[in-house]
Scaffold this motif. Structure first.
Motif, PDB file in Angstrom:
ATOM      1  N   LYS A 175       0.927  -1.187   0.046  1.00  0.00           N
ATOM      2  CA  LYS A 175      -0.108   0.129  -0.030  1.00  0.00           C
ATOM      3  C   LYS A 175       0.844   1.319  -0.128  1.00  0.00           C
ATOM      4  CE  LYS A 175      -4.064   2.172   2.336  1.00  0.00           C
ATOM      5  NZ  LYS A 175      -4.981   1.952   3.329  1.00  0.00           N
TER       6      LYS A 175
ATOM      7  N   THR B 165      -0.657  11.352  -2.549  1.00  0.00           N
ATOM      8  CA  THR B 165      -1.883  12.176  -2.534  1.00  0.00           C
ATOM      9  C   THR B 165      -1.558  13.656  -2.932  1.00  0.00           C
ATOM     10  OG1 THR B 165      -1.673  12.703  -0.228  1.00  0.00           O
ATOM     11  CG2 THR B 165      -2.870  10.975  -0.569  1.00  0.00           C
TER      12      THR B 165
ATOM     13  N   GLY C 108      -9.376  -1.190  -0.842  1.00  0.00           N
ATOM     14  CA  GLY C 108      -8.726  -0.931   0.247  1.00  0.00           C
ATOM     15  C   GLY C 108      -9.023   0.787   0.148  1.00  0.00           C
ATOM     16  N   LEU C 109      -8.514   1.433  -0.885  1.00  0.00           N
ATOM     17  CA  LEU C 109      -8.368   2.814  -1.042  1.00  0.00           C
ATOM     18  C   LEU C 109      -9.867   3.580  -1.060  1.00  0.00           C
ATOM     19  CD1 LEU C 109      -6.933   5.339  -1.521  1.00  0.00           C
ATOM     20  CD2 LEU C 109      -6.696   4.548  -4.112  1.00  0.00           C
TER      21      LEU C 109
ATOM     22  N   SER D 191     -12.479   2.233  -0.106  1.00  0.00           N
ATOM     23  CA  SER D 191     -13.089   2.426   1.460  1.00  0.00           C
ATOM     24  C   SER D 191     -12.584   3.425   2.426  1.00  0.00           C
ATOM     25  CB  SER D 191     -12.718   0.554   1.977  1.00  0.00           C
ATOM     26  OG  SER D 191     -12.968   0.988   3.409  1.00  0.00           O
ATOM     27  N   ASP D 192     -10.991   3.417   2.355  1.00  0.00           N
ATOM     28  CA  ASP D 192     -10.717   4.528   2.856  1.00  0.00           C
ATOM     29  C   ASP D 192     -11.228   5.785   2.739  1.00  0.00           C
ATOM     30  OD1 ASP D 192      -8.847   2.689   4.318  1.00  0.00           O
ATOM     31  OD2 ASP D 192      -7.160   3.247   3.156  1.00  0.00           O
ATOM     32  N   ILE D 193     -11.470   6.041   1.318  1.00  0.00           N
ATOM     33  CA  ILE D 193     -11.899   7.452   1.162  1.00  0.00           C
ATOM     34  C   ILE D 193     -13.505   7.701   1.748  1.00  0.00           C
ATOM     35  CG2 ILE D 193     -12.658   8.707  -1.075  1.00  0.00           C
ATOM     36  CD1 ILE D 193     -10.145   7.464  -2.406  1.00  0.00           C
ATOM     37  N   GLU D 194     -14.216   6.439   1.455  1.00  0.00           N
ATOM     38  CA  GLU D 194     -15.416   6.575   2.007  1.00  0.00           C
ATOM     39  C   GLU D 194     -15.301   6.773   3.598  1.00  0.00           C
ATOM     40  OE1 GLU D 194     -18.278   3.968  -0.868  1.00  0.00           O
ATOM     41  OE2 GLU D 194     -17.050   2.719   0.420  1.00  0.00           O
ATOM     42  N   LYS D 195     -14.599   6.283   4.286  1.00  0.00           N
ATOM     43  CA  LYS D 195     -14.365   6.217   5.806  1.00  0.00           C
ATOM     44  C   LYS D 195     -14.195   7.787   6.221  1.00  0.00           C
ATOM     45  CE  LYS D 195     -13.443   1.519   6.933  1.00  0.00           C
ATOM     46  NZ  LYS D 195     -12.207   0.751   6.867  1.00  0.00           N
ATOM     47  N   ALA D 196     -13.335   8.466   5.172  1.00  0.00           N
ATOM     48  CA  ALA D 196     -12.874   9.666   5.463  1.00  0.00           C
ATOM     49  C   ALA D 196     -14.147  10.917   5.264  1.00  0.00           C
ATOM     50  CB  ALA D 196     -11.627  10.124   4.528  1.00  0.00           C
TER      51      ALA D 196
END
Length: 208
Positions: free
Chosen positions: A6, A10, A84-85, A87-92
């Motif tokens: 990973k 950014t 995974g990326l 998912s991370d963006i949605e969690k943010a």
């Protein structure tokens, strides 16, 4: 054979402050920094930009038209990294319908494969020279409903890596899954991204 670490570069607006996110996926032999520099031409503002870096600068070892098993485990690892990326963006705090994808060549193939395996109403996708992955298309991999999400697929005719026939097959599958697909084929265009394609992407998909 390899799996991907990973490693995400950014740019743009910090994700906590952004209303939308763009995932840039680079081609074979290139880098996350290379594909992010595309934004010098796209000029996307007020968005969080993400570019994963492929281990060894390649998402999978062989042609995207090779049997899928020949490109494992790298291909599954690449798809998992994108998942995974997302998912991370949605969690943010950025909703699915405000997440966009832009890929070139091998990255365009990976983009189309990922979104068609997880079809949903993302913001949109741009595949600069790409098609769905595999010697044969395995329809069991593709599930979901794009809900008229805009998708632009471009290629040259001929292109040394991506046959027009595979672009057309990919278009048909995605349309059946309710994507709003535009295909643009440029006669004699070299394996690159042209100004015309950038303008089309801005108009059809990235019309913020």
């Amino acid at each position: 054979m390899y799996t991907h670490q990973k490693d995400i570069i950014t740019a743009g607006v910090p994700v906590a402050e952004a209303k939308r996110a763009i995932i840039f996926i680079h081609g074979r032999g290139a880098s996350a920094a290379d594909i992010l520099s595309l934004n010098n031409h796209l000029k996307i503002e007020e968005a969080a930009l993400f570019a994963p870096q492929a281990t060894s600068h390649s998402w999978y070892p062989y042609s995207f038209m090779a049997p899928v098993k020949d490109n494992q485990p790298a291909l599954d690892s690449a798809l998992s990294l994108i998942r995974g990326l997302v998912s991370d963006i949605e969690k943010a705090g950025i909703p699915q319908e405000q997440i966009y994808f832009i890929g070139f060549s091998q990255g365009a193939c990976l983009t189309l494969e990922y979104i068609t395996r997880h079809a949903a109403r993302y913001g949109g996708a741009v595949a600069f020279t790409g098609g769905l992955i595999g010697k044969e298309i395995n329809m069991q991999n593709y599930k979901g409903n794009f809900k008229q999400m805009p998708v632009l697929i471009t290629t040259g005719d001929p292109d040394p890596h991506v046959p027009v026939s595979r672009v057309e097959v990919s278009e048909g599958i995605m349309k059946k899954m309710n994507a709003n697909v535009t295909v643009k084929i440029y006669s004699g265009r070299p394996h690159t991204i042209t100004k015309m394609e950038i303008e089309l992407a801005k108009k059809l998909v990235l019309n913020f």
